[in-house]
Design an enzyme around this catalytic site. Structure first.
Site, short mmCIF file in Angstrom:
data_model
loop_
_atom_site.label_atom_id
_atom_site.label_comp_id
_atom_site.label_asym_id
_atom_site.label_seq_id
_atom_site.Cartn_x
_atom_site.Cartn_y
_atom_site.Cartn_z
N HIS A 155 -4.59 -32.00 19.24
CA HIS A 155 -3.42 -32.75 19.69
C HIS A 155 -2.29 -31.80 20.07
CE1 HIS A 155 -5.41 -36.42 18.37
NE2 HIS A 155 -5.87 -35.66 17.40
N LYS A 157 0.84 -1.19 0.00
CA LYS A 157 0.00 0.00 0.00
C LYS A 157 0.88 1.25 0.00
CE LYS A 157 -3.51 2.54 2.48
NZ LYS A 157 -4.42 2.66 3.62
N GLU A 216 -4.22 -5.96 15.02
CA GLU A 216 -3.73 -4.68 14.51
C GLU A 216 -4.87 -3.65 14.53
OE1 GLU A 216 -0.31 -4.19 11.49
OE2 GLU A 216 -2.09 -3.86 10.28
N GLY A 242 -4.63 -1.60 4.82
CA GLY A 242 -3.83 -2.73 4.33
C GLY A 242 -4.45 -4.08 4.68
N ARG A 243 -4.91 -4.23 5.93
CA ARG A 243 -5.44 -5.53 6.35
C ARG A 243 -6.84 -5.78 5.81
NH1 ARG A 243 -4.32 -2.08 10.31
NH2 ARG A 243 -5.98 -1.23 11.62
N LYS A 268 10.04 0.17 14.08
CA LYS A 268 10.65 0.40 12.76
C LYS A 268 11.70 1.51 12.85
CE LYS A 268 6.43 -0.63 10.10
NZ LYS A 268 5.41 -0.07 9.23
O1 F6P Z 1 3.65 -2.38 9.69
C1 F6P Z 1 2.32 -2.77 9.61
C2 F6P Z 1 1.76 -2.57 8.22
O2 F6P Z 1 1.67 -1.21 7.94
C3 F6P Z 1 0.43 -3.25 8.04
O3 F6P Z 1 -0.62 -2.48 8.47
C4 F6P Z 1 0.44 -3.49 6.56
O4 F6P Z 1 -0.51 -4.47 6.19
C5 F6P Z 1 1.85 -3.94 6.34
O5 F6P Z 1 2.61 -3.15 7.24
C6 F6P Z 1 2.37 -3.77 4.95
O6 F6P Z 1 2.27 -2.45 4.53
P1 F6P Z 1 2.36 -2.07 3.01
O7 F6P Z 1 1.24 -2.71 2.29
O8 F6P Z 1 2.28 -0.57 2.96
O9 F6P Z 1 3.68 -2.57 2.50
#
Ligand code: F6P
Length: 496
Positions: A349, A172, A319, A233-234, A461
């Site tokens: 199991h 994204k 998240e 993104g999610r 990060k």
């Molecule tokens: O660091 C978390 C995050 O921003 C998620 O929310 C996202 O799905 C993932 O990293 C990947 O982000 P991108 O699609 O911008 O590479």
């Protein structure tokens, strides 16, 4: 808590689009449900659902809507983002995806590079749909490259045939370090294997909300599939992030996937709270949390095809709602419990011992599929055993068993939901994911949490940068503004 059989329970079974939710083992009586729905109304859940679908800026910290539902709005009725109908742009991407499906002939390997929300959804769908009996597959090897650990890269590069490989870079932001570094490594591999610059360009595709960054990376304009900042993104598998689904199983299958999700959107948007499956799922969790202070819950799909589902759900839930403050910055009493799970019967199991006899109450969502997932002669008999195990576990957890030997005693009163899918195909996979997306959104609304940002992922990060520099330089590091004493000592261990 008393757990009553379905017949005596006032809120036991609800259905939409052939999907059934049985909450009989939640141990919530009629008065309990009434008060939960009152609580939901007091939290303005109905208004929140209307706001979600109407494009209101419910992602308040980032001041934008969360309109992933537009990506599966197959009838193309207008969806307005700040007054502009986004459906023409969405439909344009659908046309381009369909055209690409018809164009890729002789492709042996696809390397899909992305992480988090740019990885889990398509990875889960490719894996899950591979188990659908009679599904038509183009038979490409779909490789998912997420981890910065070169083990994954190495494994993929050993298998893929460079001259018949296509690469899709999915991000994204198009700034995610793992993704851009892995993409550079794959481009280098293509070149090292004799592809010319022009052949490399023809092999590279991108899916992103940051088109200029993809262009700057060197992707041809007509190889870039956009999505938009109003898609989290999610929540992005419904966009061109889901390209692998269309490429491998055909555009019609991708549309079926979208249409399953669209059916749940319709249900979530219009069903009264008392009949609304995602709302009931959310409220049952809320009940267990408020009453028993549960700290975690498990999701156990009795379908091997859904083994990736809990991992997808971990990002979606944790998240989205793993936060300590509400929309107004005030501390919350409750938010997202830890989510874990894996497919049954394997899970029995492994950690089911703790679910039955551990000191914590851990609510469970059992997911069962009516139809077997193969045409093997053994399919029916095996499936009966799979289902009987699923039902037996829920019953054992609910009722427990008293004996004179404490070691053999099961305390019982351990709540669960049972979600039944008629079958596992693209439609019901789409519906399942959308059900949980809506449940996550409903829970966020009930906790008054913004489910659509993820500020908590940033600090690590930032801190990684000076640490990486110190590891690169080697030698002894002293603690400083960006590196504390413990971490400095650890760096020195690695630099020895
Ligand atoms: O660091 C978390 C995050 O921003 C998620 O929310 C996202 O799905 C993932 O990293 C990947 O982000 P991108 O699609 O911008 O590479």
């Amino acid at each position: 808590m008393s757990l009553k059989p379905a017949a005596q329970n006032s809120q036991p079974l609800h259905q939409t689009n052939g999907i059934a939710l049985d909450s009989a083992y939640q141990g919530i009586d009629a008065a309990g449900w009434t008060s939960l729905f009152q609580q939901a109304r007091k939290a303005h859940l109905e208004q929140f659902i209307a706001d979600l679908f109407s494009g209101k800026h419910i992602n308040n910290s980032e001041d934008r809507p969360a309109l992933h539902s537009a990506l599966r709005n197959l009838d193309k009725s207008p969806v307005l983002v700040d007054g502009k109908d986004v459906m023409p742009d969405v439909a344009e991407v659908w046309h381009r995806i369909e055209a690409l499906c018809n164009k890729w002939v002789g492709v042996t390997d696809v390397i899909h590079i992305g992480i988090g929300g740019s990885d889990f959804g398509p990875r889960l769908a490719i894996e899950a749909l591979a188990h659908v009996p009679d599904i038509e597959s183009r038979g490409m090897r779909m490789h998912f490259l997420a981890n910065i650990d070169t083990a994954e890269l190495n494994r993929i590069l050993q298998r893929a045939l460079p001259h018949s490989t296509k690469v899709i870079i999915v991000s994204k932001s198009f700034t995610t370090l793992e993704t851009t570094m892995n993409a550079k490594a794959v481009v280098k591999w293509l070149k090292n294997n004799g592809l010319t610059d022009s052949q490399v360009s023809k092999s590279l595709f991108a899916v992103t909300a940051n088109v200029p960054a993809a262009e700057a990376f060197g992707i041809e304009q007509d190889h870039i599939y956009p999505f938009w900042d109003w898609v989290g993104g999610r929540y992005s598998v419904w966009s061109a992030v889901g390209l692998p689904i269309a490429l491998q199983y055909g555009f019609d299958t991708f549309k079926e996937f979208l249409s399953g999700a669209q059916a749940i959107d319709q249900h979530f948007k219009t069903a009264p709270l008392e009949e609304n499956l995602p709302v009931i799922m959310a409220l049952s969790l809320l009940y267990q949390q408020e009453k028993h202070h549960i700290k975690s819950y498990a999701v156990i799909p009795y379908a091997d095809a859904l083994d990736w589902f809990p991992k997808w759900l971990q990002q979606l839930d944790m998240e989205s709602n793993g936060k300590s403050v509400d929309r107004d910055g005030k501390l919350v009493k409750f938010s997202c419990p830890v989510v874990f799970g894996s497919s049954g019967s394997n899970a029995q199991h492994s950690y089911f011992q703790l679910l039955h006899q551990g000191t914590e109450i851990i609510p469970i969502d059992f997911i069962a599929v009516r139809e077997p997932m193969s045409h093997l002669p053994e399919a029916k008999a095996h499936h009966r055993i799979l289902l009987s195990n699923c039902l037996a576990q829920a019953q054992a957890l609910a009722n427990g068993k008293k004996t004179d030997n404490p070691n053999n005693t099961y305390p019982g009163k351990r709540p669960s939901n049972l979600l039944i899918l008629p079958k596992l195909n693209a439609f019901y996979l789409g519906a399942l994911l959308a059900l949980y997306e809506s449940r996550t959104a409903a829970l966020g609304a009930l906790w008054n949490i913004n489910s659509f940002d993820q500020p908590g992922v940033e600090l690590g990060k930032v801190l990684a940068k000076p640490i990486e520099a110190a590891l690169k330089d080697g030698g002894t590091v002293q603690a400083n503004a960006g590196i504390d004493e413990v971490t400095a000592a650890r760096i020195n261990l690695f630099n020895q």
